[in-house]
Structures are given as C-alpha cells and as structure tokens.
Design a protein around this motif. Structure first.
Motif, PDB file in Angstrom:
ATOM      1  N   ARG A 179      47.153   4.201-119.921  1.00  0.00           N
ATOM      2  CA  ARG A 179      46.313   3.331-119.091  1.00  0.00           C
ATOM      3  C   ARG A 179      47.113   2.810-117.892  1.00  0.00           C
ATOM      4  NH1 ARG A 179      44.342   1.556-124.372  1.00  0.00           N
ATOM      5  NH2 ARG A 179      45.742  -0.262-124.321  1.00  0.00           N
ATOM      6  N   GLN A 180      48.369   2.512-118.120  1.00  0.00           N
ATOM      7  CA  GLN A 180      49.218   2.065-117.019  1.00  0.00           C
ATOM      8  C   GLN A 180      49.387   3.177-115.984  1.00  0.00           C
ATOM      9  OE1 GLN A 180      53.382   1.334-117.936  1.00  0.00           O
ATOM     10  NE2 GLN A 180      53.456  -0.358-116.477  1.00  0.00           N
ATOM     11  N   LYS A 181      49.480   4.416-116.441  1.00  0.00           N
ATOM     12  CA  LYS A 181      49.694   5.553-115.532  1.00  0.00           C
ATOM     13  C   LYS A 181      48.504   5.751-114.600  1.00  0.00           C
ATOM     14  CE  LYS A 181      50.980  10.414-115.260  1.00  0.00           C
ATOM     15  NZ  LYS A 181      49.969  10.690-114.205  1.00  0.00           N
ATOM     16  N   ILE A 182      47.284   5.603-115.122  1.00  0.00           N
ATOM     17  CA  ILE A 182      46.138   5.815-114.241  1.00  0.00           C
ATOM     18  C   ILE A 182      46.080   4.719-113.175  1.00  0.00           C
ATOM     19  CG2 ILE A 182      44.377   4.569-115.584  1.00  0.00           C
ATOM     20  CD1 ILE A 182      42.401   6.771-114.781  1.00  0.00           C
ATOM     21  N   LEU A 183      46.542   3.525-113.515  1.00  0.00           N
ATOM     22  CA  LEU A 183      46.639   2.466-112.510  1.00  0.00           C
ATOM     23  C   LEU A 183      47.679   2.824-111.457  1.00  0.00           C
ATOM     24  CD1 LEU A 183      46.461  -0.791-114.666  1.00  0.00           C
ATOM     25  CD2 LEU A 183      44.780   0.005-112.997  1.00  0.00           C
ATOM     26  N   SER A 184      48.802   3.378-111.911  1.00  0.00           N
ATOM     27  CA  SER A 184      49.847   3.804-110.979  1.00  0.00           C
ATOM     28  C   SER A 184      49.327   4.909-110.068  1.00  0.00           C
ATOM     29  CB  SER A 184      51.067   4.295-111.757  1.00  0.00           C
ATOM     30  OG  SER A 184      52.051   4.805-110.886  1.00  0.00           O
ATOM     31  N   ASP A 185      48.567   5.848-110.634  1.00  0.00           N
ATOM     32  CA  ASP A 185      48.022   6.967-109.852  1.00  0.00           C
ATOM     33  C   ASP A 185      47.109   6.477-108.735  1.00  0.00           C
ATOM     34  OD1 ASP A 185      49.363   8.749-111.444  1.00  0.00           O
ATOM     35  OD2 ASP A 185      47.616   9.305-112.652  1.00  0.00           O
ATOM     36  N   ILE A 186      46.282   5.469-109.044  1.00  0.00           N
ATOM     37  CA  ILE A 186      45.336   5.023-108.025  1.00  0.00           C
ATOM     38  C   ILE A 186      46.040   4.217-106.934  1.00  0.00           C
ATOM     39  CG2 ILE A 186      44.566   2.814-109.031  1.00  0.00           C
ATOM     40  CD1 ILE A 186      41.683   3.727-108.278  1.00  0.00           C
ATOM     41  N   TRP A 187      47.074   3.463-107.294  1.00  0.00           N
ATOM     42  CA  TRP A 187      47.818   2.723-106.275  1.00  0.00           C
ATOM     43  C   TRP A 187      48.587   3.679-105.368  1.00  0.00           C
ATOM     44  CZ3 TRP A 187      46.133  -1.712-105.131  1.00  0.00           C
ATOM     45  CH2 TRP A 187      45.666  -2.594-106.102  1.00  0.00           C
ATOM     46  N   ILE A 188      49.094   4.767-105.914  1.00  0.00           N
ATOM     47  CA  ILE A 188      49.763   5.783-105.093  1.00  0.00           C
ATOM     48  C   ILE A 188      48.762   6.402-104.124  1.00  0.00           C
ATOM     49  CG2 ILE A 188      50.828   8.073-105.150  1.00  0.00           C
ATOM     50  CD1 ILE A 188      52.181   7.216-107.785  1.00  0.00           C
ATOM     51  N   ALA A 189      47.550   6.681-104.620  1.00  0.00           N
ATOM     52  CA  ALA A 189      46.506   7.234-103.755  1.00  0.00           C
ATOM     53  C   ALA A 189      46.161   6.257-102.636  1.00  0.00           C
ATOM     54  CB  ALA A 189      45.259   7.552-104.577  1.00  0.00           C
TER      55      ALA A 189
END
Length: 238
Positions: A179-189
């Motif tokens: 769940r933390q990773k998908i948050l990281s992915d969207i902030w990178i985007a």
C-alpha cells in the motif's frame, strides 16, 4: 478496501435461480455447497470487483485454485439458523436459511489469504469465523477506513479497526508495504508530470493521474490497492 457495487451477471443470476428451482422441485435443500456453477459465480464477482481482493485489494484472477468465494455473513451462521429452524419444525425458515447461502449480495471474491507464514483476509477470518462489522459492499463502513502514508490501514470505529487488525490481519508487513508503494508510485507520477507547470495545470494533471489509478482499465481491472489512492484523493483533492 475498495467499495463494491454489486452487479450480478445474467448468466450467474440465471444459474442460481435454476438451481434453487430444481432443488425445490425435488424437495431437496438448495445450498451453496451443492451449487455446481461456482465458476459463473466467481467470474461475476471478479468483474464487479475489478479483479482485486475484496479485503486486501491485491490482484486476483479467475482461477479456482487461487481465488475464493467468501460469505460475508458466514456459512456457519446460516447453518445455525437452519438447525434452529429444524428444531422448531419451521421448514420454511430452514429452507430460507439454506437458500441464503446463495444470496449473491452476501458473496465476495477474495485472495488465497496466505503470505509466507502469515494468514490474512478470509483465511485468517476462518480460524474463528467472527462476525464482521466492515463490509466491502457497504460504502458507509468502507468510508470509515483511513490510511497513513506508511501504508497502515485503520479506522476510528473500534469494531472496524479490530476487523482490520485482528480478524482479517490486513496490516501485516507485506500488505502494508504494498500500500505504501502505490502511494510512492503516484507521488512520483505527480513529480514527473507536474514539473514546470503552474498551479492550475498541476491540479488538473494530478486529478487525471488519480483517476487513472482508481478507474478500471480496458480489461475491467482496478489497480491493486487502489482504495488507498481513493482515500488520499478525497482527503487532498476534494
């Protein structure tokens, strides 16, 4: 969790109706355990859920060996109701309890519930079969769920928080990390797409990115763990 909008396929609905009608005609109980068209049922559940587990939101596929059909109101509850009605001689009530195991609105698709040595979701719940408060088909209970930026899932409702932590074990390290990773992915985007844009442009870009994370793709699939993004979208952009 991601709220589930029930939308049974016609093939699934027809199969259940025919099964119940046939069993009634032969004076036999119509129970989920004897229903032979579970493939149609599983497919219908997966389509409406966007191929993610109703509890942990990881990807699940139309595979009977990896995806389970979960009764939110447990089969043990229906069994007890049927037994109680039988003792009272209430044949109508007994029939209703057995048929209740085929109530589509009570059914959801879930993962295997095993991560290394840790059980979760239906597999963890099945150890004690507790009555749950949180219900993936009840938006009101799903809306009470919150997330921290480290991926931890929780609720201010103590019953739902107990469901999350104890009954379903949804904060085990791997699920929390995912769940933390998908948050990281969207902030990178956000950082990549918003570079050099003004405030208004950034807001529009962020909304479009979030929408791509929380909408089904061309194959009818949600992104795994998309409920986390839905929460932060509502918190920061609405």
């Amino acid at each position: 969790m991601n709220p589930i909008v029930k939308n049974q396929t016609q093939d699934c609905q027809k199969a259940i109706q025919l099964f119940i009608r046939d069993r009634n005609h032969r004076n036999e109980k119509a129970h989920y355990d004897d229903f032979s068209e579970k493939g149609l049922l599983r497919t219908s559940l997966l389509q409406e859920q966007g191929y993610i587990c109703a509890y942990c939101m990881q990807r699940i596929d139309d595979n009977p060996l990896k995806t389970k059909i979960e009764h939110w109101k447990t089969r043990d509850s229906y069994k007890k109701e049927a037994e109680d009605c039988s003792e009272k001689g209430d044949l109508k009530g007994q029939k209703k309890a057995n048929e209740g195991t085929l109530d589509y609105n009570n059914l959801i698709a879930v993962c295997e519930g095993k991560t290394f040595n840790n059980d979760h979701c239906d597999t963890e719940r099945g150890k004690k079969n507790p009555i749950l408060t949180v219900n993936p088909t009840d938006k009101r209970t799903i809306d009470s769920i919150k997330y921290l930026k480290n991926g931890k899932m929780y609720s201010d409702d103590t019953n739902i928080d107990t469901d999350i932590d104890k009954h379903l074990n949804l904060n085990l390290p791997l699920l929390q990390d995912n769940r933390q990773k998908i948050l990281s992915d969207i902030w990178i985007a956000f950082e990549i797409r918003c570079k050099g844009k003004n405030q208004q442009q950034m807001e529009e870009i962020k909304k479009k990115i979030v929408q791509s994370f929380v909408s089904k793709n061309e194959m009818g699939q949600f992104k795994p763990y998309c409920g986390v993004i839905t929460f932060f979208y509502k918190k920061y952009f609405q």
